[in-house]
Design a protein around this motif. Sequence first.
Motif, PDB file in Angstrom:
ATOM      1  N   LEU A 226     -19.026  18.588  24.232  1.00 54.88           N
ATOM      2  CA  LEU A 226     -17.734  18.278  23.636  1.00 54.88           C
ATOM      3  C   LEU A 226     -16.539  18.587  24.537  1.00 54.88           C
ATOM      4  N   LEU A 227     -16.696  19.510  25.487  1.00 55.72           N
ATOM      5  CA  LEU A 227     -15.559  19.912  26.312  1.00 55.72           C
ATOM      6  C   LEU A 227     -14.893  18.766  27.079  1.00 55.72           C
ATOM      7  N   PRO A 228     -15.635  17.784  27.618  1.00 59.69           N
ATOM      8  CA  PRO A 228     -14.948  16.683  28.299  1.00 59.69           C
ATOM      9  C   PRO A 228     -13.940  15.959  27.397  1.00 59.69           C
ATOM     10  N   VAL A 229     -14.227  15.934  26.108  1.00 63.26           N
ATOM     11  CA  VAL A 229     -13.306  15.301  25.156  1.00 63.26           C
ATOM     12  C   VAL A 229     -12.168  16.236  24.791  1.00 63.26           C
ATOM     13  N   THR A 230     -12.503  17.498  24.483  1.00 62.96           N
ATOM     14  CA  THR A 230     -11.453  18.434  24.056  1.00 62.96           C
ATOM     15  C   THR A 230     -10.476  18.735  25.191  1.00 62.96           C
ATOM     16  N   LYS A 231     -10.942  18.683  26.441  1.00 63.23           N
ATOM     17  CA  LYS A 231     -10.038  18.922  27.570  1.00 63.23           C
ATOM     18  C   LYS A 231      -8.931  17.866  27.610  1.00 63.23           C
ATOM     19  N   ILE A 232      -9.277  16.638  27.285  1.00 60.16           N
ATOM     20  CA  ILE A 232      -8.275  15.567  27.235  1.00 60.16           C
ATOM     21  C   ILE A 232      -7.306  15.812  26.088  1.00 60.16           C
ATOM     22  N   LEU A 233      -7.852  16.184  24.943  1.00 65.81           N
ATOM     23  CA  LEU A 233      -7.014  16.437  23.766  1.00 65.81           C
ATOM     24  C   LEU A 233      -6.116  17.652  23.948  1.00 65.81           C
ATOM     25  N   ASP A 234      -6.559  18.614  24.766  1.00 69.93           N
ATOM     26  CA  ASP A 234      -5.729  19.791  25.047  1.00 69.93           C
ATOM     27  C   ASP A 234      -4.375  19.385  25.621  1.00 69.93           C
ATOM     28  N   LYS A 235      -4.368  18.385  26.491  1.00 69.37           N
ATOM     29  CA  LYS A 235      -3.125  17.947  27.131  1.00 69.37           C
ATOM     30  C   LYS A 235      -2.272  17.126  26.176  1.00 69.37           C
ATOM     31  N   ILE A 236      -2.915  16.471  25.214  1.00 68.34           N
ATOM     32  CA  ILE A 236      -2.184  15.637  24.251  1.00 68.34           C
ATOM     33  C   ILE A 236      -1.569  16.482  23.143  1.00 68.34           C
ATOM     34  N   PHE A 237      -2.293  17.548  22.761  1.00 65.76           N
ATOM     35  CA  PHE A 237      -1.837  18.390  21.654  1.00 65.76           C
ATOM     36  C   PHE A 237      -1.670  19.844  22.118  1.00 65.76           C
ATOM     37  N   PRO A 238      -0.667  20.108  22.955  1.00 62.12           N
ATOM     38  CA  PRO A 238      -0.441  21.490  23.389  1.00 62.12           C
ATOM     39  C   PRO A 238       0.077  22.336  22.226  1.00 62.12           C
ATOM     40  N   SER A 239      -0.086  23.628  22.342  1.00 56.92           N
ATOM     41  CA  SER A 239       0.337  24.534  21.273  1.00 56.92           C
ATOM     42  C   SER A 239       0.954  25.787  21.867  1.00 56.92           C
ATOM     43  N   LYS A 240       1.942  26.323  21.203  1.00 57.52           N
ATOM     44  CA  LYS A 240       2.586  27.548  21.670  1.00 57.52           C
ATOM     45  C   LYS A 240       1.953  28.755  21.000  1.00 57.52           C
ATOM     46  N   ARG A 241       0.669  28.902  21.245  1.00 55.61           N
ATOM     47  CA  ARG A 241      -0.065  30.061  20.751  1.00 55.61           C
ATOM     48  C   ARG A 241      -1.267  30.296  21.679  1.00 55.61           C
ATOM     49  N   ASP A 242      -2.002  31.355  21.410  1.00 58.31           N
ATOM     50  CA  ASP A 242      -3.105  31.811  22.239  1.00 58.31           C
ATOM     51  C   ASP A 242      -2.560  32.292  23.585  1.00 58.31           C
ATOM     52  N   VAL A 243      -3.221  32.051  24.686  1.00 59.75           N
ATOM     53  CA  VAL A 243      -2.839  32.703  25.948  1.00 59.75           C
ATOM     54  C   VAL A 243      -1.582  32.072  26.557  1.00 59.75           C
ATOM     55  N   ALA A 244      -0.635  32.945  26.887  1.00 58.24           N
ATOM     56  CA  ALA A 244       0.588  32.514  27.564  1.00 58.24           C
ATOM     57  C   ALA A 244       0.905  33.452  28.720  1.00 58.24           C
TER      58      ALA A 244
END
Length: 251
Positions: A226-244
């Motif tokens: 699943l990671l090849p798909v979620t990696k693409i979605l990570d860039k489309i749906f960024p979030s201001k939470r978790d590691v910063a």
Amino acid sequence: MYNVENYWNKVAENITLRTDTKLIAGDDEPYYRYKRNEFLKFLDKIDFQSKKILEIGIGPGGNLEYLYDKGCRDLAGVDISDKMVELAQEQLKGKNIEVQKTNGIDLPYKDSSFDLVFTSTVLQHNTDEKLLFQLIQNICKVAKNEIIIFERIERTIKGHESNLGRPVSYYSSVFLKSGFELIEVAFLKIQVSYLVCGLIRKKLNPRIRKEGEPLTKLSIRLEKFLLPVTKILDKIFPSKRDVAMLRFIKC
């Protein structure tokens, strides 16, 4: 009851059982390897050259080794876990990097000893607020110019006894009291992968599994699929939470 040193000593023992890489201080799975690679991209953007650098919470020493291989030659690190220190010393053998054990609060250095001090998902595991304040005060004392923290960020303080996400404003306020001003905030764009792989980890592994212990082969395979798909979605749906990344400079 959560004891920071005992907890990370146990994680270190689990790391020693791995047959391949021992660089990730926690669960070694496809998601966390992806997360580490994204984190290293942040490290590459920071000017570490010609600076004296201290890492707080070195784990098995992967970050110090990475910086050394990038040409940094004035490096030091501390950790609360004696077993993590042993792992780091083995990982960094042959490299002139000073590694020491601390009690999680005090730092064995004089004021303004380091040009830059940084943490990588360390403060979030300090869930006793009084002790956290003391550690941050000591970090600010030994830092001459700059502090960078990579920590879990949430809109409100949330989590559990061994891991708390805190707002940016929380860290900004605490560091400012010790003379360091927040000047930059940047988030890792890994939110979709975090949610999907977190669900896989939770549903396909025993509840009694401890951090650092192996995951089931099914959960590993599913993450890889699943990671090849979620990696693409990570860039489309960024979030201001978790590691910063939060960057502070001396006022």
